[in-house]
Design a protein around this motif. Structure first.
Motif, PDB file in Angstrom:
ATOM      1  N   GLY A  92       0.784  -1.227   0.000  1.00 22.40           N
ATOM      2  CA  GLY A  92       0.000   0.000   0.000  1.00 22.40           C
ATOM      3  C   GLY A  92       0.819   1.282   0.000  1.00 22.40           C
ATOM      4  N   GLN A  93       2.136   1.163   0.074  1.00 22.49           N
ATOM      5  CA  GLN A  93       2.998   2.345   0.056  1.00 22.49           C
ATOM      6  C   GLN A  93       3.120   2.864  -1.381  1.00 22.49           C
ATOM      7  OE1 GLN A  93       4.302   3.782   2.889  1.00 22.49           O
ATOM      8  NE2 GLN A  93       2.981   2.246   3.863  1.00 22.49           N
ATOM      9  N   ASP A  94       3.596   4.096  -1.498  1.00 16.46           N
ATOM     10  CA  ASP A  94       3.805   4.676  -2.827  1.00 16.46           C
ATOM     11  C   ASP A  94       4.939   3.960  -3.545  1.00 16.46           C
ATOM     12  OD1 ASP A  94       1.807   6.526  -2.542  1.00 16.46           O
ATOM     13  OD2 ASP A  94       3.147   8.158  -1.937  1.00 16.46           O
ATOM     14  N   ILE A  95       4.752   3.766  -4.838  1.00 19.83           N
ATOM     15  CA  ILE A  95       5.819   3.245  -5.686  1.00 19.83           C
ATOM     16  C   ILE A  95       6.669   4.448  -6.063  1.00 19.83           C
ATOM     17  CG2 ILE A  95       6.351   2.129  -7.885  1.00 19.83           C
ATOM     18  CD1 ILE A  95       3.584   0.753  -7.695  1.00 19.83           C
ATOM     19  N   GLY A  96       7.967   4.318  -5.958  1.00 17.75           N
ATOM     20  CA  GLY A  96       8.857   5.444  -6.222  1.00 17.75           C
ATOM     21  C   GLY A  96       8.704   6.003  -7.629  1.00 17.75           C
ATOM     22  N   ALA A  97       8.890   7.318  -7.740  1.00 14.86           N
ATOM     23  CA  ALA A  97       8.761   7.995  -9.033  1.00 14.86           C
ATOM     24  C   ALA A  97       9.764   7.457 -10.043  1.00 14.86           C
ATOM     25  CB  ALA A  97       8.946   9.499  -8.850  1.00 14.86           C
ATOM     26  N   ALA A  98      10.970   7.128  -9.606  1.00 12.27           N
ATOM     27  CA  ALA A  98      11.984   6.599 -10.522  1.00 12.27           C
ATOM     28  C   ALA A  98      11.549   5.243 -11.076  1.00 12.27           C
ATOM     29  CB  ALA A  98      13.334   6.483  -9.822  1.00 12.27           C
ATOM     30  N   ARG A  99      10.957   4.414 -10.220  1.00 14.41           N
ATOM     31  CA  ARG A  99      10.482   3.098 -10.683  1.00 14.41           C
ATOM     32  C   ARG A  99       9.344   3.264 -11.682  1.00 14.41           C
ATOM     33  NH1 ARG A  99      10.260  -2.267 -10.276  1.00 14.41           N
ATOM     34  NH2 ARG A  99       8.363  -3.395  -9.729  1.00 14.41           N
ATOM     35  N   LEU A 100       8.415   4.169 -11.395  1.00 17.74           N
ATOM     36  CA  LEU A 100       7.302   4.389 -12.316  1.00 17.74           C
ATOM     37  C   LEU A 100       7.771   5.011 -13.623  1.00 17.74           C
ATOM     38  CD1 LEU A 100       4.479   5.583  -9.910  1.00 17.74           C
ATOM     39  CD2 LEU A 100       4.622   3.407 -11.142  1.00 17.74           C
ATOM     40  N   ALA A 101       8.800   5.843 -13.556  1.00 17.26           N
ATOM     41  CA  ALA A 101       9.332   6.435 -14.784  1.00 17.26           C
ATOM     42  C   ALA A 101       9.970   5.353 -15.643  1.00 17.26           C
ATOM     43  CB  ALA A 101      10.347   7.516 -14.459  1.00 17.26           C
ATOM     44  N   ALA A 102      10.663   4.409 -15.004  1.00 17.07           N
ATOM     45  CA  ALA A 102      11.324   3.330 -15.740  1.00 17.07           C
ATOM     46  C   ALA A 102      10.347   2.246 -16.164  1.00 17.07           C
ATOM     47  CB  ALA A 102      12.423   2.713 -14.877  1.00 17.07           C
ATOM     48  N   ARG A 103       9.357   1.997 -15.329  1.00 19.53           N
ATOM     49  CA  ARG A 103       8.379   0.932 -15.597  1.00 19.53           C
ATOM     50  C   ARG A 103       6.997   1.430 -15.183  1.00 19.53           C
ATOM     51  NH1 ARG A 103       6.065  -3.892 -14.083  1.00 19.53           N
ATOM     52  NH2 ARG A 103       6.460  -5.600 -15.509  1.00 19.53           N
ATOM     53  N   PRO A 104       6.333   2.161 -16.090  1.00  9.47           N
ATOM     54  CA  PRO A 104       5.052   2.786 -15.742  1.00  9.47           C
ATOM     55  C   PRO A 104       3.950   1.805 -15.350  1.00  9.47           C
ATOM     56  CG  PRO A 104       5.848   3.563 -17.871  1.00  9.47           C
ATOM     57  CD  PRO A 104       6.767   2.485 -17.423  1.00  9.47           C
ATOM     58  N   VAL A 105       4.097   0.535 -15.688  1.00 10.41           N
ATOM     59  CA  VAL A 105       3.067  -0.454 -15.349  1.00 10.41           C
ATOM     60  C   VAL A 105       3.384  -1.190 -14.052  1.00 10.41           C
ATOM     61  CG1 VAL A 105       2.342  -0.778 -17.742  1.00 10.41           C
ATOM     62  CG2 VAL A 105       4.124  -2.248 -16.789  1.00 10.41           C
ATOM     63  N   ALA A 106       4.399  -0.736 -13.331  1.00 10.48           N
ATOM     64  CA  ALA A 106       4.778  -1.394 -12.079  1.00 10.48           C
ATOM     65  C   ALA A 106       3.599  -1.409 -11.112  1.00 10.48           C
ATOM     66  CB  ALA A 106       5.969  -0.679 -11.448  1.00 10.48           C
ATOM     67  N   THR A 107       3.418  -2.540 -10.445  1.00 11.57           N
ATOM     68  CA  THR A 107       2.313  -2.668  -9.489  1.00 11.57           C
ATOM     69  C   THR A 107       2.813  -2.818  -8.060  1.00 11.57           C
ATOM     70  OG1 THR A 107       2.226  -5.060  -9.829  1.00 11.57           O
ATOM     71  CG2 THR A 107       0.764  -3.698 -11.197  1.00 11.57           C
ATOM     72  N   THR A 108       4.133  -2.940  -7.911  1.00 12.38           N
ATOM     73  CA  THR A 108       4.714  -3.078  -6.578  1.00 12.38           C
ATOM     74  C   THR A 108       5.870  -2.107  -6.398  1.00 12.38           C
ATOM     75  OG1 THR A 108       6.178  -4.841  -7.338  1.00 12.38           O
ATOM     76  CG2 THR A 108       4.104  -5.519  -6.317  1.00 12.38           C
ATOM     77  N   CYS A 109       6.125  -1.734  -5.153  1.00 13.48           N
ATOM     78  CA  CYS A 109       7.276  -0.892  -4.845  1.00 13.48           C
ATOM     79  C   CYS A 109       8.550  -1.744  -4.946  1.00 13.48           C
ATOM     80  CB  CYS A 109       7.135  -0.279  -3.457  1.00 13.48           C
ATOM     81  SG  CYS A 109       7.164  -1.495  -2.106  1.00 13.48           S
ATOM     82  N   MET A 110       9.682  -1.109  -4.904  1.00 14.65           N
ATOM     83  CA  MET A 110      10.951  -1.843  -5.013  1.00 14.65           C
ATOM     84  C   MET A 110      11.118  -2.850  -3.877  1.00 14.65           C
ATOM     85  SD  MET A 110      12.549  -1.323  -7.766  1.00 14.65           S
ATOM     86  CE  MET A 110      14.103  -2.077  -7.322  1.00 14.65           C
ATOM     87  N   SER A 111      10.725  -2.477  -2.670  1.00  9.84           N
ATOM     88  CA  SER A 111      10.871  -3.394  -1.530  1.00  9.84           C
ATOM     89  C   SER A 111      10.079  -4.678  -1.757  1.00  9.84           C
ATOM     90  CB  SER A 111      10.396  -2.731  -0.236  1.00  9.84           C
ATOM     91  OG  SER A 111      11.216  -1.642   0.070  1.00  9.84           O
ATOM     92  N   CYS A 112       8.831  -4.537  -2.150  1.00 10.30           N
ATOM     93  CA  CYS A 112       7.986  -5.712  -2.385  1.00 10.30           C
ATOM     94  C   CYS A 112       8.451  -6.496  -3.608  1.00 10.30           C
ATOM     95  CB  CYS A 112       6.533  -5.304  -2.516  1.00 10.30           C
ATOM     96  SG  CYS A 112       5.804  -4.765  -0.952  1.00 10.30           S
ATOM     97  N   ALA A 113       8.885  -5.790  -4.640  1.00  8.87           N
ATOM     98  CA  ALA A 113       9.351  -6.460  -5.858  1.00  8.87           C
ATOM     99  C   ALA A 113      10.608  -7.274  -5.578  1.00  8.87           C
ATOM    100  CB  ALA A 113       9.628  -5.436  -6.953  1.00  8.87           C
ATOM    101  N   SER A 114      11.459  -6.791  -4.696  1.00 10.05           N
ATOM    102  CA  SER A 114      12.705  -7.504  -4.406  1.00 10.05           C
ATOM    103  C   SER A 114      12.465  -8.717  -3.518  1.00 10.05           C
ATOM    104  CB  SER A 114      13.728  -6.567  -3.782  1.00 10.05           C
ATOM    105  OG  SER A 114      13.274  -6.128  -2.523  1.00 10.05           O
ATOM    106  N   ARG A 115      11.324  -8.783  -2.857  1.00  8.44           N
ATOM    107  CA  ARG A 115      11.011  -9.925  -1.991  1.00  8.44           C
ATOM    108  C   ARG A 115      10.449 -11.111  -2.744  1.00  8.44           C
ATOM    109  NH1 ARG A 115       7.597  -7.023   2.479  1.00  8.44           N
ATOM    110  NH2 ARG A 115       8.422  -5.086   1.752  1.00  8.44           N
ATOM    111  N   ARG A 116      10.135 -10.950  -3.993  1.00  8.55           N
ATOM    112  CA  ARG A 116       9.591 -12.058  -4.790  1.00  8.55           C
ATOM    113  C   ARG A 116      10.544 -13.156  -4.786  1.00  8.55           C
ATOM    114  NH1 ARG A 116       6.464  -9.989 -10.142  1.00  8.55           N
ATOM    115  NH2 ARG A 116       4.805  -8.958  -9.057  1.00  8.55           N
TER     116      ARG A 116
END
Length: 116
Positions: A92-116
């Motif tokens: 539920g946290q904000d996805i970082g602007a840099a991540r959204l700029a690089a991957r506009p369809v991102a559905t998870t923040c970097m922390s959650c994405a790295s836990r996969r």
């Protein structure tokens, strides 16, 4: 680009690019199928058959990937319209602007994405 307007522009541009790629891939697949039909190749016994089958499957896989990306873009645009774009689906946290700029369809923040 920041904010909803910038996100919309980026997603719309990416959507147009994916639609163009889809059209090109569909034309390419039709061409492969038509050339195989007119040549009367037998994939199993013709030495070129394996190559044609590979090309056909390769383009079909690229089409599937492009269709999936289009679905992701459409989902992101729906979230943007609903006001939930840029929020992680897991925490539920904000996805970082840099991540959204690089991957506009991102559905998870970097922390959650790295836990996969």
């Amino acid at each position: 680009m920041t904010g909803p307007a910038g996100a919309y522009e980026q997603l719309a541009a990416e959507r147009a690019s994916v639609l163009e790629r889809l059209n090109g891939l569909e034309r390419e697949l039709r061409g492969i199928i038509e050339s195989a039909d007119t040549a009367g190749t037998d994939d199993e016994h013709d030495p070129e058959g394996a190559t044609i089958a590979f090309e056909r499957q390769h383009v079909a896989a690229l089409l599937d990937q492009a269709r999936e990306h289009l679905a992701q873009i459409d989902a992101a645009m729906r979230k943007l319209a609903e006001g939930s774009y840029g929020r992680c689906e897991r925490c539920g946290q904000d996805i970082g602007a840099a991540r959204l700029a690089a991957r506009p369809v991102a559905t998870t923040c970097m922390s959650c994405a790295s836990r996969r």
